[in-house]
Design a protein around this motif. Structure first.
Motif, PDB file in Angstrom:
ATOM      1  N   GLU A 186       0.834  -1.213   0.000  1.00 50.39           N
ATOM      2  CA  GLU A 186       0.000   0.000   0.000  1.00 50.39           C
ATOM      3  C   GLU A 186       0.868   1.262   0.000  1.00 50.39           C
ATOM      4  OE1 GLU A 186      -2.472  -3.308   1.669  1.00 50.39           O
ATOM      5  OE2 GLU A 186      -0.417  -2.623   1.957  1.00 50.39           O
ATOM      6  N   GLU A 187       1.978   1.212   0.732  1.00 46.67           N
ATOM      7  CA  GLU A 187       2.893   2.356   0.758  1.00 46.67           C
ATOM      8  C   GLU A 187       3.517   2.576  -0.617  1.00 46.67           C
ATOM      9  OE1 GLU A 187       5.235   5.561   2.458  1.00 46.67           O
ATOM     10  OE2 GLU A 187       3.248   4.690   2.731  1.00 46.67           O
ATOM     11  N   SER A 188       3.840   1.501  -1.315  1.00 42.07           N
ATOM     12  CA  SER A 188       4.408   1.662  -2.658  1.00 42.07           C
ATOM     13  C   SER A 188       3.395   2.340  -3.582  1.00 42.07           C
ATOM     14  CB  SER A 188       4.861   0.309  -3.229  1.00 42.07           C
ATOM     15  OG  SER A 188       3.776  -0.485  -3.662  1.00 42.07           O
ATOM     16  N   ILE A 189       2.131   1.978  -3.474  1.00 39.12           N
ATOM     17  CA  ILE A 189       1.093   2.604  -4.295  1.00 39.12           C
ATOM     18  C   ILE A 189       1.038   4.104  -4.014  1.00 39.12           C
ATOM     19  CG2 ILE A 189      -1.422   2.790  -4.603  1.00 39.12           C
ATOM     20  CD1 ILE A 189      -1.485  -0.320  -4.274  1.00 39.12           C
ATOM     21  N   ARG A 190       1.053   4.470  -2.744  1.00 39.60           N
ATOM     22  CA  ARG A 190       1.016   5.887  -2.382  1.00 39.60           C
ATOM     23  C   ARG A 190       2.215   6.635  -2.948  1.00 39.60           C
ATOM     24  NH1 ARG A 190       3.088   9.489   0.710  1.00 39.60           N
ATOM     25  NH2 ARG A 190       4.582   8.114   1.735  1.00 39.60           N
ATOM     26  N   LEU A 191       3.401   6.021  -2.867  1.00 44.06           N
ATOM     27  CA  LEU A 191       4.626   6.678  -3.338  1.00 44.06           C
ATOM     28  C   LEU A 191       4.666   6.795  -4.857  1.00 44.06           C
ATOM     29  CD1 LEU A 191       7.042   5.058  -0.773  1.00 44.06           C
ATOM     30  CD2 LEU A 191       6.605   7.525  -1.010  1.00 44.06           C
ATOM     31  N   PHE A 192       4.209   5.767  -5.562  1.00 39.88           N
ATOM     32  CA  PHE A 192       4.174   5.864  -7.024  1.00 39.88           C
ATOM     33  C   PHE A 192       3.160   6.917  -7.467  1.00 39.88           C
ATOM     34  CE2 PHE A 192       5.595   1.218  -6.973  1.00 39.88           C
ATOM     35  CZ  PHE A 192       6.918   1.539  -7.235  1.00 39.88           C
ATOM     36  N   GLN A 193       2.020   6.980  -6.794  1.00 42.09           N
ATOM     37  CA  GLN A 193       1.028   8.009  -7.125  1.00 42.09           C
ATOM     38  C   GLN A 193       1.604   9.398  -6.881  1.00 42.09           C
ATOM     39  OE1 GLN A 193      -2.179   6.662  -4.592  1.00 42.09           O
ATOM     40  NE2 GLN A 193      -3.221   5.615  -6.283  1.00 42.09           N
ATOM     41  N   GLU A 194       2.357   9.544  -5.798  1.00 37.31           N
ATOM     42  CA  GLU A 194       3.008  10.818  -5.489  1.00 37.31           C
ATOM     43  C   GLU A 194       4.008  11.183  -6.584  1.00 37.31           C
ATOM     44  OE1 GLU A 194       6.280  11.564  -2.249  1.00 37.31           O
ATOM     45  OE2 GLU A 194       4.293  11.783  -1.333  1.00 37.31           O
ATOM     46  N   SER A 195       4.798  10.211  -7.024  1.00 37.69           N
ATOM     47  CA  SER A 195       5.780  10.453  -8.082  1.00 37.69           C
ATOM     48  C   SER A 195       5.097  10.927  -9.360  1.00 37.69           C
ATOM     49  CB  SER A 195       6.575   9.172  -8.343  1.00 37.69           C
ATOM     50  OG  SER A 195       7.520   9.375  -9.361  1.00 37.69           O
ATOM     51  N   ILE A 196       3.990  10.287  -9.715  1.00 43.33           N
ATOM     52  CA  ILE A 196       3.249  10.671 -10.912  1.00 43.33           C
ATOM     53  C   ILE A 196       2.651  12.065 -10.745  1.00 43.33           C
ATOM     54  CG2 ILE A 196       1.172  10.155 -12.275  1.00 43.33           C
ATOM     55  CD1 ILE A 196       1.874   7.117 -11.692  1.00 43.33           C
ATOM     56  N   ARG A 197       2.153  12.370  -9.563  1.00 44.10           N
ATOM     57  CA  ARG A 197       1.603  13.706  -9.299  1.00 44.10           C
ATOM     58  C   ARG A 197       2.679  14.773  -9.487  1.00 44.10           C
ATOM     59  NH1 ARG A 197      -1.031  11.897  -5.183  1.00 44.10           N
ATOM     60  NH2 ARG A 197       0.562  12.422  -3.664  1.00 44.10           N
ATOM     61  N   LEU A 198       3.908  14.450  -9.079  1.00 44.24           N
ATOM     62  CA  LEU A 198       5.006  15.407  -9.181  1.00 44.24           C
ATOM     63  C   LEU A 198       5.565  15.518 -10.593  1.00 44.24           C
ATOM     64  CD1 LEU A 198       6.792  14.370  -5.885  1.00 44.24           C
ATOM     65  CD2 LEU A 198       5.753  16.603  -6.335  1.00 44.24           C
ATOM     66  N   ASP A 199       5.486  14.436 -11.361  1.00 48.41           N
ATOM     67  CA  ASP A 199       5.988  14.442 -12.738  1.00 48.41           C
ATOM     68  C   ASP A 199       5.183  13.430 -13.551  1.00 48.41           C
ATOM     69  OD1 ASP A 199       7.307  14.386 -15.130  1.00 48.41           O
ATOM     70  OD2 ASP A 199       9.304  14.119 -14.288  1.00 48.41           O
ATOM     71  N   GLU A 200       4.117  13.916 -14.172  1.00 53.21           N
ATOM     72  CA  GLU A 200       3.197  13.004 -14.850  1.00 53.21           C
ATOM     73  C   GLU A 200       3.789  12.370 -16.112  1.00 53.21           C
ATOM     74  OE1 GLU A 200       0.644  16.258 -17.469  1.00 53.21           O
ATOM     75  OE2 GLU A 200      -0.298  15.234 -15.786  1.00 53.21           O
ATOM     76  N   SER A 201       4.960  12.809 -16.548  1.00 55.75           N
ATOM     77  CA  SER A 201       5.577  12.225 -17.742  1.00 55.75           C
ATOM     78  C   SER A 201       6.614  11.157 -17.411  1.00 55.75           C
ATOM     79  CB  SER A 201       6.234  13.327 -18.585  1.00 55.75           C
ATOM     80  OG  SER A 201       7.340  13.880 -17.889  1.00 55.75           O
ATOM     81  N   TYR A 202       6.773  10.812 -16.130  1.00 59.62           N
ATOM     82  CA  TYR A 202       7.800   9.849 -15.735  1.00 59.62           C
ATOM     83  C   TYR A 202       7.235   8.424 -15.793  1.00 59.62           C
ATOM     84  CZ  TYR A 202      11.680   7.746 -13.216  1.00 59.62           C
ATOM     85  OH  TYR A 202      12.749   6.956 -12.869  1.00 59.62           O
TER      86      TYR A 202
END
Length: 198
Positions: free
Chosen positions: A31-47
């Protein structure tokens, strides 16, 4: 993996997500990985790699939690397709996600086609080798399963998942010495689960 350099904060969230995903045996890490990946996408949607990580976590959730199987496989596919639109360079590595979904649906030929695409990509996650190995073992192709798992070890020798997969393949091949060695390695890397307790 991606041709695009992410911003440093997005990359940090992605790497923390990958660490949590690798240690998904531990409580709440998936669940923590999901939150962190979503955060990464929020910060850079092209990554793109963040989408691959998120899709992987969604695909695995039903195996580790009481989560709806079809809903999460669909979510994994939708996530990876959005990632490919944002970063086309992840199209081949995304074969691992498609392969996993087709494998779960027992569409063996389509699963294998996608796994082959994933493990032949210029940059690939060791998880693709582990999943492909699992599929090969499930259809009785044990030597190929072993070889695919060992190829994953070359990429990531400290992966709990890869070491666990190799241990299981050697168990099925009745090579107890090698199985013991790899179970010992996986356990030293904090693998959990009934098979490791045994």
């Amino acid at each position: 993996m991606s041709r695009q350099a992410p911003n440093s904060v997005a990359y940090n969230s992605y790497m923390r997500g990958m660490h949590a995903l690798e240690h998904r045996f531990e409580r709440n890490n998936l669940e923590e990985s999901i939150r962190l990946f979503q955060e990464s996408i929020r910060l850079d949607e092209s990554y793109g790699p963040a989408y691959l990580g998120l899709a992987t976590a969604y695909a695995l959730l039903p195996d580790y939690r009481d989560a709806a199987w079809e809903e999460h496989l669909d979510l994994a596919i939708a996530t990876v397709e959005q990632g490919i639109r944002m970063d086309p360079s992840i199209a081949d590595p995304a074969g691992a996600i498609y392969g996993f979904v087709y494998y779960q649906k027992k569409e063996w030929t389509r699963a294998e086609e996608n796994y082959r695409r994933a493990v032949s990509a210029p940059v690939v996650d060791s998880n693709a080798f582990s999943w492909y190995s699992q599929m090969l073992a499930s259809v009785g192709r044990m030597e190929e399963s072993r070889d695919m798992a060992l190829a994953g070890e070359v990429i990531d020798p400290d992966s709990t998942v890869v070491n666990s997969r190799i241990a299981m393949v050697y168990t099925w091949m009745n090579n107890t010495t090698k199985a013991h060695d790899y179970f010992t390695r996986a356990n030293a890397l904090d693998a959990t689960g009934i098979i490791h307790d045994m």
